[in-house]
Structures are given as C-alpha cells and as structure tokens.
Design a protein around this motif. Structure first.
Motif, PDB file in Angstrom:
ATOM      1  N   TRP A 136      48.624 -25.426 -29.759  1.00  0.00           N
ATOM      2  CA  TRP A 136      47.660 -24.941 -30.742  1.00  0.00           C
ATOM      3  C   TRP A 136      47.469 -23.430 -30.695  1.00  0.00           C
ATOM      4  N   ALA A 137      48.252 -22.723 -29.880  1.00  0.00           N
ATOM      5  CA  ALA A 137      48.035 -21.288 -29.692  1.00  0.00           C
ATOM      6  C   ALA A 137      48.247 -20.499 -30.978  1.00  0.00           C
ATOM      7  N   VAL A 138      49.367 -20.742 -31.649  1.00  0.00           N
ATOM      8  CA  VAL A 138      49.649 -19.973 -32.869  1.00  0.00           C
ATOM      9  C   VAL A 138      48.696 -20.357 -34.003  1.00  0.00           C
ATOM     10  N   PRO A 139      48.434 -21.656 -34.243  1.00  0.00           N
ATOM     11  CA  PRO A 139      47.411 -21.961 -35.259  1.00  0.00           C
ATOM     12  C   PRO A 139      46.061 -21.319 -34.963  1.00  0.00           C
ATOM     13  N   ALA A 140      45.669 -21.277 -33.690  1.00  0.00           N
ATOM     14  CA  ALA A 140      44.394 -20.641 -33.348  1.00  0.00           C
ATOM     15  C   ALA A 140      44.445 -19.146 -33.635  1.00  0.00           C
ATOM     16  N   ALA A 141      45.562 -18.510 -33.307  1.00  0.00           N
ATOM     17  CA  ALA A 141      45.723 -17.090 -33.611  1.00  0.00           C
ATOM     18  C   ALA A 141      45.687 -16.854 -35.113  1.00  0.00           C
ATOM     19  N   LEU A 142      46.271 -17.776 -35.851  1.00  0.00           N
ATOM     20  CA  LEU A 142      46.272 -17.649 -37.308  1.00  0.00           C
ATOM     21  C   LEU A 142      44.857 -17.745 -37.866  1.00  0.00           C
ATOM     22  N   VAL A 143      44.076 -18.709 -37.369  1.00  0.00           N
ATOM     23  CA  VAL A 143      42.687 -18.841 -37.820  1.00  0.00           C
ATOM     24  C   VAL A 143      41.912 -17.563 -37.520  1.00  0.00           C
ATOM     25  N   THR A 144      42.136 -16.989 -36.346  1.00  0.00           N
ATOM     26  CA  THR A 144      41.473 -15.734 -35.980  1.00  0.00           C
ATOM     27  C   THR A 144      41.866 -14.615 -36.931  1.00  0.00           C
ATOM     28  N   ALA A 145      43.155 -14.564 -37.281  1.00  0.00           N
ATOM     29  CA  ALA A 145      43.619 -13.544 -38.216  1.00  0.00           C
ATOM     30  C   ALA A 145      42.978 -13.729 -39.591  1.00  0.00           C
ATOM     31  N   ALA A 182      52.597 -31.833 -38.228  1.00  0.00           N
ATOM     32  CA  ALA A 182      52.561 -31.120 -39.499  1.00  0.00           C
ATOM     33  C   ALA A 182      51.743 -29.833 -39.397  1.00  0.00           C
ATOM     34  N   VAL A 183      50.567 -29.929 -38.784  1.00  0.00           N
ATOM     35  CA  VAL A 183      49.698 -28.756 -38.684  1.00  0.00           C
ATOM     36  C   VAL A 183      50.333 -27.681 -37.812  1.00  0.00           C
ATOM     37  N   VAL A 184      50.869 -28.099 -36.659  1.00  0.00           N
ATOM     38  CA  VAL A 184      51.498 -27.135 -35.762  1.00  0.00           C
ATOM     39  C   VAL A 184      52.735 -26.525 -36.413  1.00  0.00           C
ATOM     40  N   GLY A 185      53.540 -27.372 -37.062  1.00  0.00           N
ATOM     41  CA  GLY A 185      54.745 -26.870 -37.688  1.00  0.00           C
ATOM     42  C   GLY A 185      54.460 -25.905 -38.817  1.00  0.00           C
ATOM     43  N   PHE A 186      53.467 -26.226 -39.653  1.00  0.00           N
ATOM     44  CA  PHE A 186      53.135 -25.349 -40.784  1.00  0.00           C
ATOM     45  C   PHE A 186      52.380 -24.108 -40.311  1.00  0.00           C
ATOM     46  N   GLY A 187      51.294 -24.332 -39.588  1.00  0.00           N
ATOM     47  CA  GLY A 187      50.459 -23.206 -39.168  1.00  0.00           C
ATOM     48  C   GLY A 187      51.153 -22.282 -38.190  1.00  0.00           C
ATOM     49  N   GLY A 188      52.131 -22.818 -37.440  1.00  0.00           N
ATOM     50  CA  GLY A 188      52.793 -22.002 -36.438  1.00  0.00           C
ATOM     51  C   GLY A 188      53.824 -21.045 -36.979  1.00  0.00           C
ATOM     52  N   LEU A 204      39.149 -12.066 -43.820  1.00  0.00           N
ATOM     53  CA  LEU A 204      38.003 -12.344 -44.683  1.00  0.00           C
ATOM     54  C   LEU A 204      36.846 -11.394 -44.397  1.00  0.00           C
ATOM     55  N   VAL A 205      36.690 -10.993 -43.145  1.00  0.00           N
ATOM     56  CA  VAL A 205      35.654 -10.018 -42.807  1.00  0.00           C
ATOM     57  C   VAL A 205      35.949  -8.680 -43.473  1.00  0.00           C
ATOM     58  N   ALA A 206      37.236  -8.348 -43.537  1.00  0.00           N
ATOM     59  CA  ALA A 206      37.629  -7.062 -44.114  1.00  0.00           C
ATOM     60  C   ALA A 206      37.585  -7.066 -45.634  1.00  0.00           C
ATOM     61  N   GLY A 207      37.739  -8.239 -46.256  1.00  0.00           N
ATOM     62  CA  GLY A 207      37.743  -8.302 -47.724  1.00  0.00           C
ATOM     63  C   GLY A 207      37.568  -9.729 -48.170  1.00  0.00           C
ATOM     64  N   SER A 208      37.561  -9.936 -49.445  1.00  0.00           N
ATOM     65  CA  SER A 208      37.410 -11.280 -49.994  1.00  0.00           C
ATOM     66  C   SER A 208      38.570 -11.587 -50.912  1.00  0.00           C
ATOM     67  N   PRO A 209      39.028 -12.841 -50.926  1.00  0.00           N
ATOM     68  CA  PRO A 209      40.166 -13.197 -51.767  1.00  0.00           C
ATOM     69  C   PRO A 209      39.872 -12.953 -53.248  1.00  0.00           C
ATOM     70  N   THR A 210      40.860 -12.451 -53.946  1.00  0.00           N
ATOM     71  CA  THR A 210      40.750 -12.226 -55.378  1.00  0.00           C
ATOM     72  C   THR A 210      41.868 -12.965 -56.077  1.00  0.00           C
ATOM     73  N   GLY A 211      41.780 -13.031 -57.379  1.00  0.00           N
ATOM     74  CA  GLY A 211      42.844 -13.694 -58.134  1.00  0.00           C
ATOM     75  C   GLY A 211      42.864 -15.185 -57.894  1.00  0.00           C
ATOM     76  N   ALA A 212      41.692 -15.838 -57.988  1.00  0.00           N
ATOM     77  CA  ALA A 212      41.629 -17.267 -57.702  1.00  0.00           C
ATOM     78  C   ALA A 212      42.509 -18.087 -58.625  1.00  0.00           C
ATOM     79  N   GLU A 213      42.829 -17.509 -59.811  1.00  0.00           N
ATOM     80  CA  GLU A 213      43.656 -18.271 -60.735  1.00  0.00           C
ATOM     81  C   GLU A 213      45.070 -18.469 -60.203  1.00  0.00           C
ATOM     82  N   HIS A 214      45.453 -17.714 -59.184  1.00  0.00           N
ATOM     83  CA  HIS A 214      46.798 -17.820 -58.632  1.00  0.00           C
ATOM     84  C   HIS A 214      46.841 -18.688 -57.371  1.00  0.00           C
ATOM     85  N   LEU A 215      45.727 -19.341 -57.037  1.00  0.00           N
ATOM     86  CA  LEU A 215      45.688 -20.105 -55.798  1.00  0.00           C
ATOM     87  C   LEU A 215      46.295 -21.496 -55.967  1.00  0.00           C
ATOM     88  N   ALA A 216      46.371 -21.986 -57.186  1.00  0.00           N
ATOM     89  CA  ALA A 216      46.963 -23.305 -57.421  1.00  0.00           C
ATOM     90  C   ALA A 216      48.470 -23.244 -57.166  1.00  0.00           C
TER      91      ALA A 216
END
Length: 373
Positions: free
Chosen positions: A155-164, A4-10, A169-181
């Motif tokens: 795990w290569a693509v999930p790891a790349a995704l985490v890095t991205a 599931a994790v590899v399929g989704f995160g990849g 997050l370093v460049a900015g912070s998430p906004t619009g938390a009301e749309h996260l649900a």
C-alpha cells in the motif's frame, strides 16, 4: 480488489507521465489510461473465465516509463500511436510464431535487465528533483511512502498517491468538471521509421522481457502453467484495439500477479482464478476515473507527478540493476547497455533504449568470440 487498487494506484501516474512524454495532450493521456485499464480488465475477465487460472493482466508499466524518457517522436503523438500498433502486432506475431518468442528469450538476461534499468533511472530520480523543486509538496509524499513501506509495503505507493492528491487539492481546486467523465480520444496513427524503430521495437522488447516473461514465472511459482500463445494473442490484439485511442501496451501482470495467484487469494488453488477475474473487473471500473485522475494531476507540478511514478518504480529499478550485474561474465555488456540507455540521447532519430540494446548485444557477441578464440 486489492490487486486492482494496488495495480491501478501504484502506477497510473507512470502511464500518464509516459503518454504525455510521448506528446499526448491531457485528453489523449486520459483516454490512453482509460483504454489500457478497461482493455486489461476485459482480457483478464475473458482469460480467467476460459482457463479457470489466475491470469492477471495489466498495462506495461516499464513501457510507460520508456515513453516518459524517449521524448516526443517526429510526427508527434500520432507517430507514437503507430509505434503502439507495431508493439501490438509484434506481440501477436510472437504468439503465432514460437521461434520469435525463443529469439526474444535468447537476449541475455543481464542485457535486457540493464536496458530496463536505464529506462527507469531518470524517472526514479524524480523524487529527488521534486524534493528540491517543490519541497513542501514532495516531502510529505516521500515520508508517507517510507513509513507505509515499512509496515504495509503493497500500500506504500497508493498511500503516497493519496498524500500527493491532498497536497494538490490544498494548492488548488479541480477545474473543468465537464472533462471528468470518461472520454475516448481517437487519433489517426502515423508511421515513421524513427518512431517504429526507436519506440515501437523497444516497447515490445521491454514489455516481453519485463512483463510477459516474469508474469509467466510468477504463475509457475504458484504451480500454474497456462499456454503462452492464447495470452500473447489476446493481449496483442487488445493492444492493437486500444492503440489508436492512446493505449500503449497490454500484457501479463508481473508484480501484482502474485496477489491473485498466491494463497492469500484463496487457500484452494483451483479457486484463485476468481481473484484475477475480480481484479480485472475492478481495474476496468477504476479506469473509468481516468478523466478525474488526469484532471487532478494537471493541477500538480509535473515533477510531483513524476516523483510518485518514480517511487512506484524504485523496486523495479532495484530488481533490474541486481539482475544486470548478477553475472560477472556479462557485467560489462550490461553496464554498457545501462549507460547508453540511461544517457537518454537519440541518434538518427532513434531513442537511447534501442541503441543501448544494440551496444550491449554488440559487446556481448564481441566478448563471446574473444573467449572462444
């Protein structure tokens, strides 16, 4: 759970990029990711419990890549959803009419592979573009992908995704938390000939040739031979159910299928269905985070999102290119298919994937007649 994790995160970035490439808003793209993840999980759960076979279900990653390169159709995302409905209907009809399945299977393998390679090429070039446009963000992603590929490929693509995500997050912070649900965005589909033929038909062909057929081959490799008809009917009906909420296509898993069907899932082949059912539940749960995923990626430069998607599809591109040129006899039609599709140019409102298939088949039959003469 690894499946599931590899399929989704990849590949969820491919889905978001594809839906937005077809004209979806951020909310519509998040809704589409949510419904294909939950829909895939529900179908995997039902098929696993009924058949006691490790039948893994996923969204059509090559289909999403097709959407990313096809462009916004006339009529906007509503017309794209009409094409999704056509794809689901054709999958159902293929399950009901075996002759149609045989017709799809009769498309020469090199031509089908070349069409897929042409669809994937542009998005697989994204890591190079990202390295040029946003080097400080793209370079760590690519380096991590290379290192993890060397030692733990799944795990290569999930790891790349985490890095991205960290770079975002370093460049900015998430906004619009009301749309996260998790939210569903219903759009009334529109039916235009250009979208139906230029997107719906290629989406169906790519999904059948690159997901369902290889998915059955993976199961057969491990000694499982489920009936194809119930699988096509259930995935086709699921595609019809999710299309108006932005879901593009649900089908057999091809790459991640081996994780649930192989001996790592369980030494006893009769118990491996538990892995596919668990993977389905996990995929559905991960789909509930579609709003958060979309919100994070809104902060990212589009080319960085495409870069992660491109890294996820490099293996598929390599396999497609290898299959396309494997036969010397069909090499020229396959190359023509690849070039026309990769050009990304639409004629008469129809996308390049359709014309690539037409050009390749025309050359295939012309060469065959010449050889017979």
């Amino acid at each position: 759970m690894v499946t599931a994790v590899v399929g989704f995160g990849g590949s969820f970035t491919v889905v978001l990029a594809g839906l937005k490439g077809a004209g979806a808003t951020d909310a519509q793209a998040a809704s589409g990711l949510l419904v294909v993840a939950v829909g895939s999980g529900v179908v995997a759960l039902v098929l696993g419990l009924r058949t006691r076979l490790p039948i893994s279900i996923a969204w059509s990653t090559p289909g999403a890549a097709l959407l990313a390169t096809a462009g916004v159709p006339e009529g906007g995302f509503a017309a794209a959803e009409g094409a999704f409905l056509l794809c689901g209907l054709l999958i159902v009809v293929t399950g009901l009419v075996p002759a149609l399945g045989r017709l799809i299977a009769s498309i020469p393998g090199p031509i089908a592979a070349a069409m897929l390679a042409g669809v994937l090429l542009d998005i697989c070039l994204a890591p190079v573009r990202a390295l040029h446009d946003v080097p400080l963000m793209a370079a760590p992603v690519i380096v991590v992908w290379v290192l993890v590929t060397r030692f733990a490929r799944p795990w290569a693509v999930p790891a790349a995704l985490v890095t991205a995500v960290i770079a975002i997050l370093v460049a900015g912070s998430p906004t619009g938390a009301e749309h996260l649900a998790p939210t569903l965005e219903f759009t009334s589909p529109a039916f235009t000939p250009a979208a139906l033929i230029g997107i719906g038909l290629p989406l169906f062909l790519v999904t059948m040739a690159s997901q369902n057929v290889p998915g059955m081959a993976v199961l057969a490799q491990y000694g499982y031979r489920p009936r194809l008809r119930p699988i096509l009917l259930s995935t086709g009906l699921a595609t019809l159910a999710v299309a108006s909420f932005g879901g593009h296509a649900i089908n057999l898993a091809a790459i991640s299928a081996a994780l649930a069907a192989g001996p790592d899932a369980d030494p006893d082949p009769k118990r491996r269905w538990i892995a596919s059912v668990t993977a389905g539940i996990g995929l559905a749960v991960l789909g509930l985070g579609a709003g958060l995923a979309a919100a994070l990626l809104v902060l990212a430069p589009p080319v960085l999102v495409e870069a992660v998607a491109g890294l996820a599809l490099l293996g598929a591109l390599a396999g497609a290119l290898s299959s396309a040129v494997s036969s010397a006899e069909g090499r020229e039609p396959a190359i023509v298919t690849f070039v026309v599709t990769a050009a990304g140019i639409a004629f008469l409102g129809l996308g390049s994937a359709f014309w690539g298939l037409v050009a390749g088949l025309a050359l295939h039959f012309a060469f065959r007649r010449r050889a017979q003469a």
